[in-house]
Enzyme design. Structure first.
Site, PDB file in Angstrom:
ATOM      1  N   GLU A  53      36.109 -22.067  30.041  1.00 24.76           N
ATOM      2  CA  GLU A  53      36.299 -21.342  31.285  1.00 24.76           C
ATOM      3  C   GLU A  53      35.714 -22.126  32.451  1.00 24.76           C
ATOM      4  OE1 GLU A  53      33.042 -17.957  30.977  1.00 24.76           O
ATOM      5  OE2 GLU A  53      34.050 -18.318  29.088  1.00 24.76           O
ATOM      6  N   CYS A 102      32.323 -24.264  39.161  1.00 24.50           N
ATOM      7  CA  CYS A 102      31.349 -24.273  38.072  1.00 24.50           C
ATOM      8  C   CYS A 102      32.086 -24.733  36.819  1.00 24.50           C
ATOM      9  CB  CYS A 102      30.750 -22.885  37.877  1.00 24.50           C
ATOM     10  SG  CYS A 102      29.508 -22.799  36.567  1.00 24.50           S
ATOM     11  N   CYS A 135      27.790 -23.575  22.996  1.00 22.11           N
ATOM     12  CA  CYS A 135      26.475 -24.127  23.314  1.00 22.11           C
ATOM     13  C   CYS A 135      25.533 -23.855  22.150  1.00 22.11           C
ATOM     14  CB  CYS A 135      25.923 -23.488  24.594  1.00 22.11           C
ATOM     15  SG  CYS A 135      24.327 -24.160  25.127  1.00 22.11           S
ATOM     16  N   CYS A 176      20.083 -19.501  24.352  1.00 25.94           N
ATOM     17  CA  CYS A 176      19.461 -18.641  25.367  1.00 25.94           C
ATOM     18  C   CYS A 176      19.971 -17.205  25.214  1.00 25.94           C
ATOM     19  CB  CYS A 176      19.771 -19.172  26.768  1.00 25.94           C
ATOM     20  SG  CYS A 176      19.134 -20.836  27.066  1.00 25.94           S
ATOM     21  N   CYS A 191      22.743 -15.475  27.570  1.00 26.90           N
ATOM     22  CA  CYS A 191      23.980 -16.220  27.833  1.00 26.90           C
ATOM     23  C   CYS A 191      25.003 -15.981  26.726  1.00 26.90           C
ATOM     24  CB  CYS A 191      23.661 -17.704  27.965  1.00 26.90           C
ATOM     25  SG  CYS A 191      25.102 -18.722  28.330  1.00 26.90           S
ATOM     26  N   CYS A 218      28.623 -16.908  32.723  1.00 25.23           N
ATOM     27  CA  CYS A 218      28.846 -17.999  31.780  1.00 25.23           C
ATOM     28  C   CYS A 218      29.183 -17.510  30.375  1.00 25.23           C
ATOM     29  CB  CYS A 218      27.582 -18.862  31.751  1.00 25.23           C
ATOM     30  SG  CYS A 218      27.725 -20.297  30.694  1.00 25.23           S
TER      31      CYS A 218
END
Length: 365
Positions: A91, A104, A111, A115, A118, A332
């Site tokens: 995205e 962005c 990932c 975290c 997120c 995100c």
């Protein structure tokens, strides 16, 4: 075959020379790709047919396919869901400001940083994006909105410093005259705090803005929010930040996502003031994005204001990030995850349907 967007001008000139072609042909090809937005070798009319055939035999042009776009009700944010040739989706978000358009970009598919606030990290990391795949997000998004993009933020899915070489090449290509010619001072790279890479980036002496996802002033709390804190302490991160400032002369931005009951007290604000004392920096307060997979909740408006006022009263440069695109899952990883879940659901329904039909068929017999 190679993705031609992974080649900078020097790479392509070298390829031309090694393949018996004049090096100036590289300039022509780059002009088609970046200035004329022509992403079909057959349409490059001033390139000899013999070279066109060589290019088609050795390169492909990786512009991601637009699956869907989502525009916020305020029309200040548009989010694109893109698919690469291997079927993976990412995205990209374009935000419209008075001073220009900011994008962005994602640097990885998924990932692995973990975290808690997120959505990008919920399913882990699939793979790194190449420099050209990151660059193509900017090219494709410019084409979609019909306007120039003047600011780039590496704050989408993925940890940029976990994909260091590809990200560095992307930054250098983004800044070139033959490419998009976006100045380094208009680029922000966000990291959760990979200390050796921060120091390595400082030695590159780029003029980009470095943003550190801090989110806590003590290691115990930070470990609960960000697993990377188990590897690098806040003290180590702050030392690397001082090194970065000394090497580049650039101000660092600290991102601080306010989570209700976790890191949004006035004592936390006091601790943050003490941690940043004397540092060339700016604090960006972020009302946390709520993710289904955890129980973090956004701080109240009163707590956000009190935290902000405390920093201002102590002469810390601070802003509260304007929430943009919340109605289109612009945070995100949220849109990609929704897409993946919908595909899994559809597949489950289809498989379930096949099973039911199979059973009905057997019963009929």
């Amino acid at each position: 075959m190679y993705n031609i967007f992974d080649f900078n001008m020097e790479d392509l000139r070298s390829w031309m020379k090694n393949n018996g072609e004049s090096q100036f042909r590289a300039n022509q090809v780059m002009n088609w790709l970046y200035k004329k937005n022509q992403w079909d070798f057959d349409c490059m009319t001033n390139i000899p047919k013999s070279l066109i055939e060589k290019l088609k035999e050795n390169f492909y042009i990786e512009i991601p396919e637009l699956i869907k776009s989502y525009r916020s009700k305020l029309k200040d944010t548009v989010k694109f869901l893109y698919k690469y040739r291997d079927g993976n989706v990412i995205e990209t978000v374009v935000m419209k400001y008075k001073h220009g358009n900011s994008i962005c970009v994602s640097t990885q598919i998924g990932c692995r940083m973990g975290c808690k606030f997120c959505a990008s990290t919920v399913d882990g990391m699939v793979r790194n994006l190449s420099s050209g795949e990151i660059l193509a997000q900017v090219l494709k998004s410019q084409s979609e909105i019909g306007e120039r993009i003047s600011n780039v933020v590496l704050m989408g899915s993925g940890e940029p410093l976990d994909n260091y070489d590809n990200v560095l090449k992307f930054l250098n290509m983004l800044n070139c005259d033959y490419s998009l010619n976006i100045g380094q001072r208009h680029i922000t790279l966000s990291t959760c705090g990979i200390v050796p890479r921060i120091r390595q980036l400082a030695d590159e002496n780029l003029q980009i803005t470095l943003a550190i996802s801090l989110h806590s002033t003590d290691d115990v709390t930070r470990r609960k929010i960000m697993p990377i804190a188990n590897r690098y302490s806040i003290g180590e991160i702050m030392d690397s930040c001082r090194y970065y400032i000394d090497k580049t002369g650039r101000r660092i931005s600290f991102e601080y996502a306010l989570v209700s009951g976790v890191n949004d007290s006035l004592q936390c604000a006091e601790n943050l003031i003490g941690l940043l004392k004397g540092l060339l920096c700016h604090v960006n307060l972020i009302p946390v994005n709520e993710v289904r997979e955890n129980d973090f909740r956004k701080s109240s408006l009163n707590n956000i204001k009190d935290f902000y006022d405390k920093l201002v009263d102590n002469r810390v440069e601070v802003t509260i990030r304007r929430e943009m695109g919340s109605d289109i899952n612009a945070a995100c990883g949220q849109l990609r995850r929704s897409y993946i879940e919908s595909k899994r659901y559809r597949k489950g329904v289809e498989n379930g349907g096949d099973l039911i039909r199979c059973r009905q068929s057997k019963e009929a017999k």
